[in-house]
Design a protein around this motif. Structure first.
Motif, PDB file in Angstrom:
ATOM      1  N   PRO A  61       0.801  -1.179   0.097  1.00 33.09           N
ATOM      2  CA  PRO A  61      -0.054   0.035  -0.069  1.00 33.09           C
ATOM      3  C   PRO A  61       0.913   1.417  -0.116  1.00 33.09           C
ATOM      4  O   PRO A  61       0.383   2.182  -0.791  1.00 33.09           O
ATOM      5  CB  PRO A  61      -0.614  -0.059   1.280  1.00 33.09           C
ATOM      6  CG  PRO A  61      -0.771  -1.613   1.608  1.00 33.09           C
ATOM      7  CD  PRO A  61       0.347  -2.207   0.803  1.00 33.09           C
ATOM      8  N   LEU A  62       1.936   1.333   0.570  1.00 34.17           N
ATOM      9  CA  LEU A  62       2.765   2.340   0.763  1.00 34.17           C
ATOM     10  C   LEU A  62       3.396   2.687  -0.686  1.00 34.17           C
ATOM     11  O   LEU A  62       3.397   3.878  -0.993  1.00 34.17           O
ATOM     12  CB  LEU A  62       3.921   2.262   1.705  1.00 34.17           C
ATOM     13  CG  LEU A  62       3.793   2.546   3.273  1.00 34.17           C
ATOM     14  CD1 LEU A  62       4.936   2.267   3.925  1.00 34.17           C
ATOM     15  CD2 LEU A  62       3.300   4.078   3.588  1.00 34.17           C
ATOM     16  N   LEU A  63       3.696   1.499  -1.269  1.00 40.00           N
ATOM     17  CA  LEU A  63       4.335   1.871  -2.862  1.00 40.00           C
ATOM     18  C   LEU A  63       3.068   2.464  -3.761  1.00 40.00           C
ATOM     19  O   LEU A  63       3.212   3.247  -4.389  1.00 40.00           O
ATOM     20  CB  LEU A  63       4.689   0.537  -3.106  1.00 40.00           C
ATOM     21  CG  LEU A  63       6.205   0.151  -2.755  1.00 40.00           C
ATOM     22  CD1 LEU A  63       6.501  -1.182  -3.366  1.00 40.00           C
ATOM     23  CD2 LEU A  63       7.133   1.157  -3.510  1.00 40.00           C
ATOM     24  N   ASP A  64       1.847   1.791  -3.586  1.00 36.51           N
ATOM     25  CA  ASP A  64       0.837   2.024  -4.352  1.00 36.51           C
ATOM     26  C   ASP A  64       0.382   3.714  -4.070  1.00 36.51           C
ATOM     27  O   ASP A  64      -0.120   4.129  -4.977  1.00 36.51           O
ATOM     28  CB  ASP A  64      -0.477   1.134  -4.047  1.00 36.51           C
ATOM     29  CG  ASP A  64       0.037  -0.303  -4.422  1.00 36.51           C
ATOM     30  OD1 ASP A  64       0.759  -0.216  -5.292  1.00 36.51           O
ATOM     31  OD2 ASP A  64      -0.638  -1.046  -3.734  1.00 36.51           O
ATOM     32  N   THR A  65       0.564   3.966  -3.060  1.00 34.99           N
ATOM     33  CA  THR A  65       0.230   5.560  -2.915  1.00 34.99           C
ATOM     34  C   THR A  65       0.970   6.430  -3.976  1.00 34.99           C
ATOM     35  O   THR A  65       0.532   7.581  -4.218  1.00 34.99           O
ATOM     36  CB  THR A  65       0.627   6.029  -1.211  1.00 34.99           C
ATOM     37  OG1 THR A  65       1.249   5.016  -0.765  1.00 34.99           O
ATOM     38  CG2 THR A  65      -0.411   6.764  -0.743  1.00 34.99           C
ATOM     39  N   SER A  66       2.056   5.974  -4.345  1.00 34.34           N
ATOM     40  CA  SER A  66       2.815   7.012  -5.264  1.00 34.34           C
ATOM     41  C   SER A  66       2.005   7.079  -6.363  1.00 34.34           C
ATOM     42  O   SER A  66       1.932   8.001  -7.084  1.00 34.34           O
ATOM     43  CB  SER A  66       3.917   6.058  -5.762  1.00 34.34           C
ATOM     44  OG  SER A  66       3.963   4.941  -6.295  1.00 34.34           O
ATOM     45  N   HIS A  67       1.183   5.981  -6.937  1.00 34.17           N
ATOM     46  CA  HIS A  67       0.264   6.337  -8.016  1.00 34.17           C
ATOM     47  C   HIS A  67      -0.583   7.315  -7.863  1.00 34.17           C
ATOM     48  O   HIS A  67      -1.101   7.949  -8.752  1.00 34.17           O
ATOM     49  CB  HIS A  67      -0.564   4.910  -8.384  1.00 34.17           C
ATOM     50  CG  HIS A  67       0.384   3.812  -8.695  1.00 34.17           C
ATOM     51  ND1 HIS A  67       1.291   3.703  -9.641  1.00 34.17           N
ATOM     52  CD2 HIS A  67       0.546   2.568  -8.123  1.00 34.17           C
ATOM     53  CE1 HIS A  67       2.122   2.677  -9.782  1.00 34.17           C
ATOM     54  NE2 HIS A  67       1.508   1.783  -8.859  1.00 34.17           N
TER      55      HIS A  67
END
Lengths: 235, 296
Positions: free
Chosen positions: A166-172
């Motif tokens: 989820p932390l990585l996906d926030t970048s999207h």
């Protein structure tokens, strides 16, 4: 009060609110800049703590080895979204504590991007990888939770699906989505979910097979050479 | 490695350029400015990467289309409804805004691609070596260890196959996995033991006893200072025009784009000029080279 603590206070009480306030006034997709600035501000106290402690040569070299192994774990395995990188980062966190986990994670993200190409998502990657290593360090601190292979495997899976992913996906949300809203955030999380599951499975597998031997090796080096203690104590 | 004219400058100048280019690429939503950004970043990326770069640039087109079409699904604001699906409107304004989002994304992708080619690891550590000595040293060691670890892995595999424990195409998956795990395990032990030798030798050479100096190959030359001044001046002009609303563009819920006219054309020229700095420098050097070649 220590210098790094003061820095941490300044960051949390003044710098981040100020960035949010000013960032709100930026036109266009200014929230990308705000996001990058806030992640940088969050990371600076951690890196400062590391610098101020003046880490000894032994610690530096061991961390470098772990980072290099993690980068190889990301670059060398040819299956996409099935990498060993998170397992190595988490095991470092488990063996050497939250701070080492964060440093290894964040630096791995940064260093491996020199092979993959730097992207707009780089700050989020550094944050997510670092947070993953740190979480592993905190969860397994002081042997309260036993470091059994299957426990570490379950932890690796959960940490990937509910924390790092989820932390990585926030970048999207900041890079590709038209606006910051609940629906765009949900869409990012949903599109990233299969990737997170696959990444989680690979981490769980690596933790299960490779976790115990690696931890034993790290412990052995720690005991044999007095790693991560003060240098005089070790002699 | 062959460097282009812009990469030969001081890393701080390179970093300043990319910060400006990416920041304003994200901030300015005006279609004309976005087009300028995409073209300038594409041109420079092509100069840096050549034919392989062209392939990557073409690969951004499907991404562009995808993000454009995807935007109205997330975003339902906008007055002109094209069609509805599951009771959700798909609006023209959101589609147009999708083009803007996609253009920003492509522009960032290309600028970051250029950034990776220009600011290599050695330049980065040179820039931050004084600010964060331990972290920079860590990074340098990582860059050195990756090839060395890969070579060690090859040696381990070689040794194992010479004692009859190698794996072939015919080996079962279990054997392959097992062998791979052994190789990684041995590699880890070897690397960790080696790290002790390295750190002891670092300590015996006095690591940590005094402030470390860094190996600086780059010096701020006159050209660097001039270019920094030019860049800062252009950025100042851009900020003045942007603050006065000369680059405003709104898409949702209504389209409201300030046209580029005589009153704000200077802002656009400044932006274009800023973005074209690396490209122009390369073209200038190519011309100079061909002139001096023709003199021979």
């Amino acid at each position: 009060m220590k210098k790094s603590n003061i820095a941490m206070l300044i960051v949390f009480l003044a710098l981040i609110p100020l960035t949010l306030f000013l960032g709100d006034k930026l036109p266009g997709r200014g929230y990308y800049i705000t996001g990058v600035l806030i992640i940088t501000e969050l990371a600076v106290p951690f890196f400062m703590m590391f610098e101020k402690r003046k880490p000894q040569a032994r610690e530096l070299v061991v961390l470098a080895v772990m980072i290099a192994l993690a980068v190889i774990g990301r670059v060398a395995i040819p299956i996409p979204h099935f990498k060993a990188v998170f397992a190595v980062i988490m095991l470092t966190g488990i063996a050497f504590g939250p701070e080492a986990g964060f440093i290894v994670g964040a630096t791995t993200a940064f260093a491996s991007n020199f092979f993959y190409g730097q992207g707009a998502y780089m700050p989020w990657q550094m944050m997510a990888y670092g947070a993953g290593g740190m979480l592993a360090g905190f969860v397994f601190i002081k042997n309260i939770i036993p470091k059994k292979p299957w426990i570490m495997a379950i932890f690796g899976f959960l940490a990937n699906v509910f924390w790092i992913g989820p932390l990585l996906d926030t970048s999207h949300v900041f890079i590709m989505m038209p606006e910051i809203s609940f629906s765009s955030f949900a869409a990012s999380l949903a599109s990233g979910f299969p990737v997170n599951i696959s990444q989680g499975l690979s981490t769980a597998l690596m933790m299960f097979i490779f976790g115990k031997p690696l931890l034993e090796k790290l412990d052995r080096v720690k005991r044999k050479y007095g790693m991560l203690q003060s240098e005089t104590e070790a002699l | 490695m062959k460097q282009d004219a812009f990469s030969k400058l001081h890393p701080a100048v390179n970093l300043l350029f990319f910060i400006g280019a990416i920041a304003f690429g994200v901030l300015l939503q005006h279609p004309v400015y976005l087009l300028a950004g995409v073209l300038a970043s594409g041109a420079y990326y092509f100069m840096l990467c050549g034919r392989k770069g062209m392939k990557n640039i073409l690969l951004t087109i499907p991404l562009f289309v995808f993000i454009t079409l995807f935007n109205p699904i997330v975003n339902t604001r906008g007055a002109t409804v094209l069609f509805t699906y599951f009771d959700r409107p798909y609006t023209l304004e959101a589609l147009i805004y999708g083009v803007v989002v996609a253009a920003t994304f492509v522009l960032m992708l290309l600028w970051f691609g250029c950034y990776g080619k220009v600011l290599t690891g050695d330049k980065f550590t040179c820039l931050f070596g004084n600010l964060a000595p331990s972290l920079s040293l860590l990074l340098v060691m990582v860059f050195r260890m990756i090839p060395s670890l890969l070579q060690k892995a090859k040696q381990i595999i070689g040794v194992r196959s010479s004692i009859g424990k190698g794996i072939t195409e015919k080996s079962s998956i279990k054997d392959k996995l097992g062998s791979g795990m052994t190789v990684i395990g041995v590699l880890t032990s070897w690397a960790l033991e080696g790290s002790i030798t390295t750190s002891d030798s670092m300590r015996s050479r006095g690591y940590g006893t005094a402030k470390r100096t860094s190996f600086m190959v780059y010096r701020m030359t006159k050209a660097d200072w001039i270019l920094t001044a030019v860049m800062l001046a252009l950025l100042g002009v851009i900020i003045i025009f942007a603050a006065n609303g000369g680059m405003n563009a709104e898409f949702l819920p209504e389209r409201n784009i300030v046209p580029v006219n005589r009153s704000n054309i200077i802002g656009f020229i400044a932006y274009l000029g800023y973005l074209m700095i690396p490209t122009v420098m390369n073209i200038k050097e190519a011309i100079q080279w061909s002139i001096s070649e023709s003199k021979i």
